[in-house]
Design an enzyme around this catalytic site. Structure first.
Site, PDB file in Angstrom:
ATOM      1  N   LYS A 167       0.863  -1.182   0.000  1.00  0.00           N
ATOM      2  CA  LYS A 167       0.000   0.000   0.000  1.00  0.00           C
ATOM      3  C   LYS A 167       0.899   1.232   0.000  1.00  0.00           C
ATOM      4  O   LYS A 167       2.044   1.173   0.449  1.00  0.00           O
ATOM      5  CB  LYS A 167      -0.890   0.027   1.253  1.00  0.00           C
ATOM      6  CG  LYS A 167      -2.213   0.723   1.053  1.00  0.00           C
ATOM      7  CD  LYS A 167      -3.187  -0.173   0.326  1.00  0.00           C
ATOM      8  CE  LYS A 167      -4.571   0.410   0.210  1.00  0.00           C
ATOM      9  NZ  LYS A 167      -5.484  -0.518  -0.480  1.00  0.00           N
TER      10      LYS A 167
ATOM     11  N   GLY B  77     -22.703   3.351  -3.353  1.00  0.00           N
ATOM     12  CA  GLY B  77     -21.578   3.915  -4.107  1.00  0.00           C
ATOM     13  C   GLY B  77     -21.294   3.010  -5.302  1.00  0.00           C
ATOM     14  O   GLY B  77     -22.188   2.298  -5.777  1.00  0.00           O
ATOM     15  N   ASN B  78     -20.052   3.019  -5.754  1.00  0.00           N
ATOM     16  CA  ASN B  78     -19.704   2.233  -6.944  1.00  0.00           C
ATOM     17  C   ASN B  78     -20.075   0.758  -6.774  1.00  0.00           C
ATOM     18  O   ASN B  78     -20.778   0.186  -7.600  1.00  0.00           O
ATOM     19  CB  ASN B  78     -18.203   2.413  -7.195  1.00  0.00           C
ATOM     20  CG  ASN B  78     -17.739   1.659  -8.418  1.00  0.00           C
ATOM     21  OD1 ASN B  78     -17.522   0.458  -8.357  1.00  0.00           O
ATOM     22  ND2 ASN B  78     -17.634   2.342  -9.539  1.00  0.00           N
TER      23      ASN B  78
ATOM     24  N   GLY C 171     -22.058  -0.738  -4.580  1.00  0.00           N
ATOM     25  CA  GLY C 171     -23.491  -0.939  -4.357  1.00  0.00           C
ATOM     26  C   GLY C 171     -24.289  -0.836  -5.646  1.00  0.00           C
ATOM     27  O   GLY C 171     -25.197  -1.637  -5.903  1.00  0.00           O
TER      28      GLY C 171
END
Lengths: 417, 763
Positions: A107, A221-222, A224
């Site tokens: 990350k 959102g994206n 969902g």
């Protein structure tokens, strides 16, 4: 309330410990897996539009690369610290392992507020990050991807800077690129689609017939929105309820899914959608439905509402929607919870596909991406389910056990432990 | 005089201009003096010699300008002129004398009481009909006097305006405006404040760009405009016997609000004289069938310090069909604009500024709507409003003096007015691509969804979904206005060819903002601010070819508020709320009353009427708490047209509050829109009302809901008949609820922090 109890990383660490305990890992291995292999911090000077120079702090954590190049997003956030980056890099390690793609976990991030940076400044920051990290990243070492406030455009700038430094084409240095620059088809709905595949597998194992069943989606959102579209397409489910931060909508007959998504895109909210009753987020979580897709917030399902959850399958598209206590309650109630790092691993899987396509310099049609994603997710679920059967543990612990075992095995084969 | 061509030209000119012969001789004398032909002293000495008898030291000198000596001077001037000047010199001197004479006459007429517009117009045209010349004629000071007299008579009598305008508006600028001015025969009136702002802005920008070495990136223009003088309004009121309605301005606002719908209907049914009808008909002949906007331009409007923004009506007229129908619609729109002089909001606004006793008169500006035909619609490609000072700064990187633009696709109404259900693009001009949204989804969500346009087929103003309007991607300039959402990215088109499906388009103006437009707007706003000596705002529209300036006025602003130091030692139990977004600097101290509308309870109200009643009760509290120090806290976007998005109020319902705090609650479903730049916000700014959005559900913010919900509610004591709403509306008398403490709100824009806390009364 003990705040640590609701800290996703703390939860993940405890689950790692539990998995390690169940797997009987020795102390040295546990200690290795508790810490990142490498951490970098960068000082990034960026020329601002007004001619001044501002210094940004950047990070990259390569948590564990025993199974392959480390892989994970780059976050641009004002509150970014090495601690959050480290925690999220660990998650990526378990996620790539549980779906068994040959990658490790990593990350990165930059402490900045993108809302205060012009497009040109963002480009200069992206390029500065790559200039600082070019020696540590690469298609065979560590592969960044978009994350909080970084977009395909940022990935494109980064790839260009990297290739400029290397003086050769290396699109696989980064994933989540625009399609025109070597991005993969099927990335935008990959998280939701991967979730559908594992939900289908779970239903099959549980003997639940999904055709004509119902689902509720918390968070729009994206992930969902694509879940709403794909629940019908992939699973044959009716979407009877959905919610966002403004509240939810409910229609027991099922929504026209496309219209529901368009309404959200158009108005920015779900409420006000015609032919629907309002429903609160709390009520949605307790609906009697076949599959519940928590797709929004952490800690939505707690010990308080878990006893009322009536869904047969909970497919966690969001990170950390279920608290450990709630997990236990759901398991005891017979609700099958597909844990987040398996349910939402579709995204990183298609990122891996992007790398593969970049390496071959040959690109797949979207159908092929879907097919390969299906194979990977199905295989991943089978491994986790097998662990559930053998070890008689709840699905989350089983998933951790699969992931940790795979990473531990790679470390041992390399002679690290 | 020698008999040559110059002499005969002089004789001829003197004969033709006998009335100004003295001026001609004087100018010839000055010219010859300046050319060293002969000095003035020599001429006078020679003249005296030629007429005096023998010198007698015991006699005093005769009067220099008695008739005999003057004639002698004239003869000498003729003689020297014939010898030393050309016929062209003679013509030039005569022209200068004529100009001086006409300038004096014009100034006298302009300063006369009771002079008609027709005569003034005639005099201006007379003056301007003389050819321009480089020397002689009226001096700069002479011309300035005429300009001032004309501006005062015909444009504005506001001294501050005249002080600026006299440097830019020339006498020759008047005839084109006057030719497009209509009013009663024999009358005289002005073209009003909005027209005044428009005329001056055009001149300021003309001067500015003349000095520039390169052309601006967009050709700058103003729409074809006609003006209805303020005396036409008086004429209309008298002719229709509407004077009785004038007393209403002294009545309470609630009564005005009640009576206004009737007044509007009465005005709309009023008649214009046959002469005016003929004039309006000829105006429509000139305008053709282009849609028109009928704009208010009252005498008070757009004056420095009282912008009246959005108070009076502006009405679109589609202007389609038969001439009778077009005329009828135009007349109806004018009458409706007239009626708005008695609207509750403008009356209240005047009341607050001690302007109620002023004899407000409504002039009208009729402009061709800037735009083009697209299917059945008529609209500009884009339009908006610019501010030379940016009060909307969410990061210290955005500088106030760089200005702000609010821009929309289509008619600019959506940028100027507060629309609850849509988002114009807000552009800080110093950093135009900076925006508070980061992700592709956010950019897409906070983009414009509807456009305003004139529907030519239905003959009316309409709001159209962009999905319908842009389904034909041949919309002019589309590539500069939209971005395409594709595979999780929002990108502006690379070429002019836009081939994406309309559902994937978001209006971002990224293409436009990536070009010279922001710098040009900054330059325009800067030039206007420099000329006016104060912050300005400007409405504009682009028709695909030219950038039109539609309106210009001083920007409403409050005195620069001091940055408040936020104390760190306030005990937790004394904190009421904190805020961390869109914070302006300033302090609101010693708040005695808090009017708190609970968002969750407000959301529970199921009918429109119930929600509307909340707004009405707020309006009554605003009246009841007059002269008290109170603030309003409540859900969503106040003043929005859409009641679902927040408390429905007008400016008149909230104008006495010290601060308006809009709340976003994740459960109640309300989001405060950034209202900066709207008329509603401008009202707040002008009235010195602070605006602050609260996000109590964000972890880093504090919000003392227990106090706001739990403190004794005195709503019923103030308004007994509002008892049914005491669950939703809480009115807290702060000292009574806190053993004598008051609420203080401290705001620090530099740190983007605000704190409201209970404390001792401050001096």
């Amino acid at each position: 309330m003990d705040t640590d109890e609701y800290n996703p990383f703390s939860i993940a660490q405890r689950q790692l410990d539990e998995a390690a305990e169940r797997l009987g890992l020795d102390e040295g291995t546990r200690e290795l897996l508790r810490w990142p292999m490498r951490e970098y911090t960068f000082t990034l000077p960026v020329r601002m539009d007004d001619g001044t120079t501002r210094i940004f702090r950047g990070y990259r954590v390569q948590y564990n690369g025993s199974r392959g190049p480390t892989k994970g997003g780059l976050r641009w956030h004002p509150d970014e610290t090495i601690d959050t980056v480290r925690a999220l890099a660990a998650w990526m390690t378990w996620k790539t392992a549980v779906v068994d793609i040959p990658l490790g976990g990593g990350k990165g991030g930059v402490t900045c507020n993108p809302k205060e940076l012009s497009r040109n400044e963002q480009e200069r920051l992206a390029r500065a990050y790559i200039r600082a990290s070019a020696r540590m990243i690469g298609p065979h070492t560590d592969v960044p991807a978009p994350d909080v406030y970084t977009s395909p455009q940022v990935m494109a700038w980064m790839m260009d800077e990297y290739e400029t430094i290397r003086q050769e084409s290396r699109p696989g240095v980064i994933t989540g690129k625009p399609i025109a620059l070597g991005g993969s088809h099927g990335r935008v709905d990959a998280t939701a689609r991967g979730g559908m595949f594992v939900a289908r597998e779970a239903a099959a194992k549980l003997g639940i017939d999904l055709a004509g069943g119902t689902c509720a989606i918390q968070g729009f959102g994206n992930a969902g929105q694509y879940a709403a579209l794909l629940a019908g397409e992939v699973l044959g489910l009716k979407v009877v309820a959905a919610s966002d931060s403004h509240g939810g909508v409910y229609n027991p007959e099922g929504f026209d899914r496309k219209k529901l998504v368009d309404h959200k895109l158009f108005t920015g909210r779900l409420d006000g959608f015609p032919e629907a009753k309002p429903i609160s987020n709390e009520e949605l979580l307790e609906l009697d439905c076949t599959v519940l897709f928590p797709s929004a917030l952490e800690n939505s399902i707690t010990a308080v509402n878990a006893p009322n959850v009536k869904a047969k399958i909970v497919c966690e598209l969001a990170n950390g929607p279920t608290t450990p206590d709630a997990d236990t309650i759901l398991h005891e109630k017979g609700v099958f919870v597909i844990p987040d790092f398996l349910a939402n691993a579709g995204g990183v899987t298609v990122s891996y596909f992007e790398q593969v396509q970049n390496a071959y310099n040959h690109y797949w049609p979207v159908d092929e991406v879907h097919r390969k994603l299906d194979e990977t997710m199905t295989r991943a679920f089978a491994a986790v389910h097998e662990m559930i059967e053998i070890e008689k543990v709840h699905p989350r612990l089983a998933a951790y056990m699969v992931a940790v075992q795979r990473v531990a095995e790679a470390c041992r084969l390399r002679g690290w432990i | 005089m020698p008999d040559n061509e110059t002499a005969s030209r002089l004789r001829k000119q003197l004969k033709e201009h006998a009335a100004i012969a003295g001026k001609i001789y004087r100018n010839l004398l000055v010219l010859m003096h300046n050319r060293d032909v002969i000095t003035m002293d020599d001429i006078y000495a020679k003249a005296r010699d030629s007429v005096s008898e023998e010198s007698d030291p015991n006699r005093g000198l005769g009067r220099r300008w008695d008739g005999t000596e003057r004639d002698a001077v004239y003869r000498l001037v003729e003689k020297y002129a014939a010898r030393h000047l050309t016929p062209a010199d003679i013509d030039s001197v005569v022209l200068a004398a004529s100009k001086m004479e006409r300038a004096q006459s014009l100034e006298e007429i302009a300063n006369l009481q009771g002079v008609s517009f027709a005569l003034l117009k005639q005099k201006v045209e007379d003056y301007c009909s003389l050819p321009a010349q480089e020397t002689g004629g009226p001096t700069h000071e002479d011309r300035m006097s005429v300009r001032v007299a004309l501006i005062r008579k015909f444009i504005s009598d506001q001294l501050e305006y005249i002080g600026v305008a006299r440097h830019f508006i020339r006498i020759t600028d008047f005839p084109p405006i006057m030719r497009r001015t209509r009013g009663p025969r024999g009358g005289m009136g002005r073209i009003g404040g909005k027209a005044a702002g428009m005329v001056l802005a055009r001149k300021v920008l003309e001067e500015h760009f003349k000095k520039r070495k390169t052309d601006p990136a967009f050709e700058i223009a103003t729409p074809e405009t006609w003006y209805l003088r303020s005396d036409l309004f008086q004429d209309f009121v008298q002719q229709n016997d509407l004077m009785d309605y004038y007393d209403i301005k002294y009545k309470p606002v609630a009564e005005i609000r009640k009576a206004y719908p009737l007044i509007r209907e009465v005005f709309k049914n009023g008649q214009f004289s046959p002469y005016i009808m003929k004039e309006l008909r000829s105006l429509l002949d000139e305008a053709g069938t282009c849609p028109l906007i009928v704009r208010s331009s009252s005498l008070l409007e757009d004056n420095f310090g009282s912008a009246f923004s959005g108070k009076y009506q502006s009405i679109y007229v589609a202007n389609q069909g038969r001439i009778e129908e077009r005329l009828n619609n135009l007349v109806g729109a004018i009458a409706e604009v007239y009626a708005s002089t008695l609207g509750p909001d403008p009356i209240l606004y005047r009341h607050e500024r001690n302007l109620l006793d002023y004899d407000e008169q409504m002039a009208v500006m009729i402009q061709k709507v800037v735009g083009f035909r697209h299917g059945d619609y008529y609209l500009p490609a884009w339009a908006g409003v610019g501010f030379s000072r940016n009060e909307w700064r969410w990061t210290p990187r955005i500088k106030r003096e760089d200005g702000l633009v609010r821009i929309v696709l289509g008619l600019g109404t959506r940028a100027v007015d507060r629309v609850g259900d849509d988002y114009p693009r807000m552009v800080p001009l110093g950093m135009p691509d900076l925006r508070p949204e980061s992700s592709a989804e956010e950019v897409f969500r906070y983009a414009q969804r509807f456009a305003d346009a004139v529907n030519l087929k239905r003959n009316r103003f309409e709001k159209i979904p962009l999905t319908e309007l842009l389904s034909d991607t041949n919309f002019p300039d589309l590539y500069r206005m939209v971005s395409i959402l594709d595979h999780g990215m929002v990108q502006s088109p690379v070429t002019k060819r836009v081939s994406a499906p309309v559902h994937s388009m978001a209006v971002t103006f990224d293409g436009l903002l990536n070009g010279p437009f922001p710098a040009l707007m900054r330059e325009i706003l800067g030039a206007l601010e420099q000329a006016y000596g104060r912050p300005m705002d400007l409405e504009f529209a682009f028709d695909g070819e030219k950038l039109f300036i539609l309106q210009c006025r001083p920007q409403g602003q409050r005195a620069e508020s001091a940055v408040a130091e936020i104390p760190s030692d306030i005990p937790e139990d004394r904190k009421i709320f904190t805020a961390n977004r869109y914070v302006q600097s300033g302090s609101v101290l010693n708040v005695e009353y808090i009017v708190y509308i609970d968002p969750i309870d407000y959301n529970r109200l199921t009918t429109y009427d119930e929600k509307a009643t909340v707004g009405q009760i707020v309006g009554r509290l605003n009246h009841r708490l007059e002269a008290r120090r109170f603030i309003l806290i409540g859900p969503g976007r106040w003043g929005s047209n859409n009641i679902e998005l927040g408390v429905k109020v007008q400016y008149a319902d909230i104008h006495r509050t010290l601060a308006l705090l809009e709340m976003a609650r994740s459960k109640g479903g309300y989001t405060p829109e950034v209202s900066f730049g709207t008329h509603f916000f401008q009202d707040l700014v002008e009235a010195g009302i602070y605006y602050l959005p609260l996000y109590p559900d964000e972890k880093e913010n504090e919000f003392n809901e227990a106090f706001l919900r739990g403190a004794p509610n005195i709503l019923t004591a103030l308004l007994p008949d509002a008892a049914g709403f005491s669950d939703t509306i809480h009115v807290i008398h702060v000292p009574a609820s806190t053993h004598g403490l008051y609420l203080h709100i401290l705001m620090n824009a530099d740190e983007e922090r605000a704190l409201a806390y209970l404390g001792e009364q401050k001096k």
